[in-house]
Write an enzyme that holds these catalytic residues in place. Structure first.
Site, PDB file in Angstrom:
ATOM      1  N   LYS A   1      -6.803  -1.130  -2.427  1.00 13.61           N
ATOM      2  CA  LYS A   1      -8.255  -1.282  -2.566  1.00 13.61           C
ATOM      3  C   LYS A   1      -8.731  -2.661  -2.093  1.00 13.61           C
ATOM      4  O   LYS A   1      -7.953  -3.601  -1.966  1.00 13.61           O
ATOM      5  CB  LYS A   1      -8.679  -0.973  -4.005  1.00 13.61           C
ATOM      6  CG  LYS A   1      -8.679   0.553  -4.230  1.00 13.61           C
ATOM      7  CD  LYS A   1      -9.230   0.980  -5.557  1.00 13.61           C
ATOM      8  CE  LYS A   1      -9.233   2.520  -5.611  1.00 13.61           C
ATOM      9  NZ  LYS A   1      -9.610   3.025  -6.939  1.00 13.61           N
TER      10      LYS A   1
ATOM     11  N   ARG B   1      -1.770   5.729  -9.432  1.00 16.89           N
ATOM     12  CA  ARG B   1      -2.239   6.503  -8.266  1.00 16.89           C
ATOM     13  C   ARG B   1      -2.076   5.627  -7.029  1.00 16.89           C
ATOM     14  O   ARG B   1      -2.737   4.587  -6.933  1.00 16.89           O
ATOM     15  CB  ARG B   1      -3.703   6.913  -8.489  1.00 16.89           C
ATOM     16  CG  ARG B   1      -4.306   7.757  -7.363  1.00 16.89           C
ATOM     17  CD  ARG B   1      -5.757   8.083  -7.682  1.00 16.89           C
ATOM     18  NE  ARG B   1      -6.393   8.836  -6.631  1.00 16.89           N
ATOM     19  CZ  ARG B   1      -6.921   8.303  -5.530  1.00 16.89           C
ATOM     20  NH1 ARG B   1      -6.879   7.001  -5.336  1.00 16.89           N
ATOM     21  NH2 ARG B   1      -7.481   9.072  -4.623  1.00 16.89           N
TER      22      ARG B   1
HETATM   23  C1  YH5 Z   1      -9.068   5.973  -8.759  1.00 16.41           C
HETATM   24  O1  YH5 Z   1      -8.949   4.740  -8.820  1.00 16.41           O
HETATM   25  N1  YH5 Z   1      -9.881   6.229  -6.353  1.00 16.41           N
HETATM   26  S1  YH5 Z   1     -10.806   7.396  -4.070  1.00 16.41           S
HETATM   27  C2  YH5 Z   1     -10.773   2.299  -1.045  1.00 16.41           C
HETATM   28  C3  YH5 Z   1      -9.603   1.816  -0.482  1.00 16.41           C
HETATM   29  C4  YH5 Z   1      -8.386   2.403  -0.781  1.00 16.41           C
HETATM   30  C5  YH5 Z   1      -8.355   3.491  -1.649  1.00 16.41           C
HETATM   31  C6  YH5 Z   1      -8.939   0.810   1.505  1.00 16.41           C
HETATM   32  N2  YH5 Z   1     -10.076   8.450  -6.437  1.00 16.41           N
HETATM   33  C7  YH5 Z   1      -9.513   6.664  -7.590  1.00 16.41           C
HETATM   34  O2  YH5 Z   1      -8.441   5.653  -3.414  1.00 16.41           O
HETATM   35  N3  YH5 Z   1      -9.337   8.767  -8.735  1.00 16.41           N
HETATM   36  C8  YH5 Z   1     -10.222   7.344  -5.690  1.00 16.41           C
HETATM   37  O3  YH5 Z   1      -9.672   0.742   0.339  1.00 16.41           O
HETATM   38  C9  YH5 Z   1      -9.624   8.027  -7.637  1.00 16.41           C
HETATM   39  N4  YH5 Z   1      -8.803   6.740  -9.836  1.00 16.41           N
HETATM   40  C10 YH5 Z   1      -8.920   8.110  -9.833  1.00 16.41           C
HETATM   41  N5  YH5 Z   1      -8.644   8.769 -10.948  1.00 16.41           N
HETATM   42  C11 YH5 Z   1     -10.804   5.692  -3.547  1.00 16.41           C
HETATM   43  C12 YH5 Z   1      -9.504   5.169  -3.086  1.00 16.41           C
HETATM   44  C13 YH5 Z   1      -9.546   3.986  -2.177  1.00 16.41           C
HETATM   45  C14 YH5 Z   1     -10.737   3.386  -1.878  1.00 16.41           C
END
Ligand code: YH5
Length: 343
Positions: A285, A320
Site C-alpha cells: 500500500k 492479506r
Molecule cells: C484490506 O486492507 N484492501 S483493495 C492500493 C495498493 C495496494 C493494494 C499499490 N481490499 C483491503 O489491496 N479487503 C483491499 O497500492 C481489502 N482489507 C480487506 N479486508 C486495496 C488494495 C491495495 C490498494
C-alpha cells in the site's frame, strides 16, 4: 453513562508470563494492557498491570484472551495468509496482467499451492480515481475465477461491496465475503450476506474511495475505528450473522494518513476486544511507499513483510498479501524464533 473503556494488550510475547493471559487463544501472552478512556472528547491512555485492572474490565479481558472458533473452517491459533487476486485491468499493483481470467485462476492456484489459507478475488478497484464499472461487468469478471478456484478446492473470499456480486460468488462456491464497506455500501448487502450463511470480513473505511484521502482526521484513530467496527458487528448480529461468522479489519490505507496507518498497526491488539479474528491488509500500500522514499508498488515487498510480521506479533490471524510464499517464509521464521523464546 460511564466512559467507554478500551483495553489494548501490551508487549505480546511468546513466553508465558506470571499473571499473564493468552492473546485470543494464541501462543502469545500479555501481562499489561493500555487502558483507554474516550467519550468523544480528549482520549486518555495509560498502561496498567492486569492485576491492577478495575473489576469493570473483567469481561473485556475475557474477550481478549478467549480462543477464537475456526473462521470458514480455518483454525485461528496461528497467523494465516490470504492471497490477493485482482481481476481488474487497471490495478497498478499487478499492472493489469491478471485481467485475463485464466491468468487470475493460475495465480490463485499458485498462491493456494504455496500455502495461502484464502484466495481473495476482487473485480472492482477501490483505488481513488478508479473508473467505476457496472455490476454485470464485476460479476462477469469474478464469477469464472471464483468458480474455477472453488472447484479446485481453494478457500475463496469475494472482495466486493455489492450484494449481487456476493450472491453470485456464493453460488459459484465462495467460502467467505470480504467487504471494504463492512456491508454498508449496498442496502441489500446485510440481508444477502446473512442469507448466504457465509462468514464475512468487515473492514473500516472513512468516507468513500473518491474522498477518503482528503485530509482524514480522527480524535483517536484506533478508538474511532474500534467503535465503528463494534457498531458493524452489532448490526450484523442484529441481521442474523453471528459474531463467530465475523472477522474485523482496521482498513489500512482507507481514509488514513501514514501516521494513522502506523498507529493502527502498532495498536492492533486493541481490536481483539471485538471478540473476532483480525485481518490486516497492508501489502504494497501507498504508506509503505511514503515510508521508503517513494518506492513504487512492485518494490514494496520488504515493507509489506515488516507490516505482516508486526501484525502477527500482535495476534492478527489473517494477513492479506500479494506475495504469499514470501510472507509465509517470514512467518515461519518468526514462529521458529518465537518457539525458541518460549522454551
Ligand atoms: C484490506 O486492507 N484492501 S483493495 C492500493 C495498493 C495496494 C493494494 C499499490 N481490499 C483491503 O489491496 N479487503 C483491499 O497500492 C481489502 N482489507 C480487506 N479486508 C486495496 C488494495 C491495495 C490498494
Amino acid at each position: 453513562m460511564t466512559t467507554p473503556l478500551y483495553l489494548e494488550p501490551l508487549e505480546p510475547t511468546p513466553r508465558r508470563l506470571p499473571g499473564g493471559r493468552a492473546l485470543a487463544g494464541q501462543g502469545l501472552h500479555f501481562a499489561r494492557v493500555e487502558v483507554g478512556r474516550w467519550d468523544g472528547g480528549s482520549p486518555e491512555r495509560q498502561p496498567c498491570a492486569l492485576e491492577a485492572l478495575p473489576q469493570a474490565a473483567g469481561p473485556l479481558l475475557e474477550v481478549l484472551s478467549a480462543p477464537r472458533p475456526p473462521f470458514a473452517g480455518l483454525a485461528l491459533d496461528r497467523p494465516s495468509v490470504m492471497g490477493i487476486v485482482n481481476v481488474t485491468p487497471d490495478s497498478f499493483s499487478d499492472g493489469g496482467d491478471l485481467f485475463d481470467p485464466e491468468q487470475a485462476i493460475a495465480s490463485g492456484l499458485e498462491m493456494w499451492r504455496a500455502g495461502a489459507a484464502f484466495v481473495d478475488v476482487g473485480g472492482e478497484s477501490t483505488r481513488p480515481g478508479a473508473a467505476p464499472i457496472g455490476l454485470e461487468e464485476e460479476i462477469r469478471r469474478v464469477r469464472p475465477v471464483v468458480a474455477a478456484l472453488a472447484a479446485a478446492g481453494v478457500r475463496v473470499s469475494i472482495d466486493t461491496r455489492h450484494a449481487a456480486v456476493m450472491a453470485a460468488a456464493a453460488e459459484a462456491g465462495a467460502a467467505a465475503i470480504n467487504d471494504v464497506t463492512a456491508l454498508t455500501h449496498d442496502p441489500d448487502a446485510l440481508a444477502v450476506a446473512a442469507a448466504s450463511g457465509l462468514p464475512v470480513v468487515l473492514m473500516h473505511m472513512r468516507g468513500t474511495p473518491e474522498t477518503m484521502q482528503q485530509d482524514p482526521r480522527y480524535a483517536d484513530v484506533a478508538f474511532e475505528v474500534f467503535d465503528y467496527l463494534a457498531e458493524r458487528v452489532a448490526a450484523c448480529e442484529a441481521a442474523g450473522i453471528a459474531r463467530s461468522r465475523l472477522c474485523v479489519d482496521p482498513g489500512i490505507g482507507f481514509g488514513k494518513t501514514v501516521a494513522h496507518n502506523c498507529s493502527l498497526i502498532a495498536r492492533l491488539a486493541l481490536f481483539h476486544g471485538l471478540g473476532c479474528p483480525l485481518l490486516l491488509g497492508a501489502s504494497r500500500k501507498a504508506f509503505i511507499g511514503r515510508l521508503s522514499a517513494g518506492e513504487p508498488a512492485k518494490r514494496r515487498l520488504p515493507g509489506s513483510l515488516a507490516v505482516a510480521l508486526a501484525g502477527a506479533a500482535r495476534g492478527a490471524q489473517i494477513l492479506r498479501v500479494h506475495d504469499v510464499a514470501e510472507t509465509l517464509q517470514a512467518l515461519a521464521v518468526q514462529r521458529a524464533l518465537d518457539e525458541a523464546s518460549a522454551h
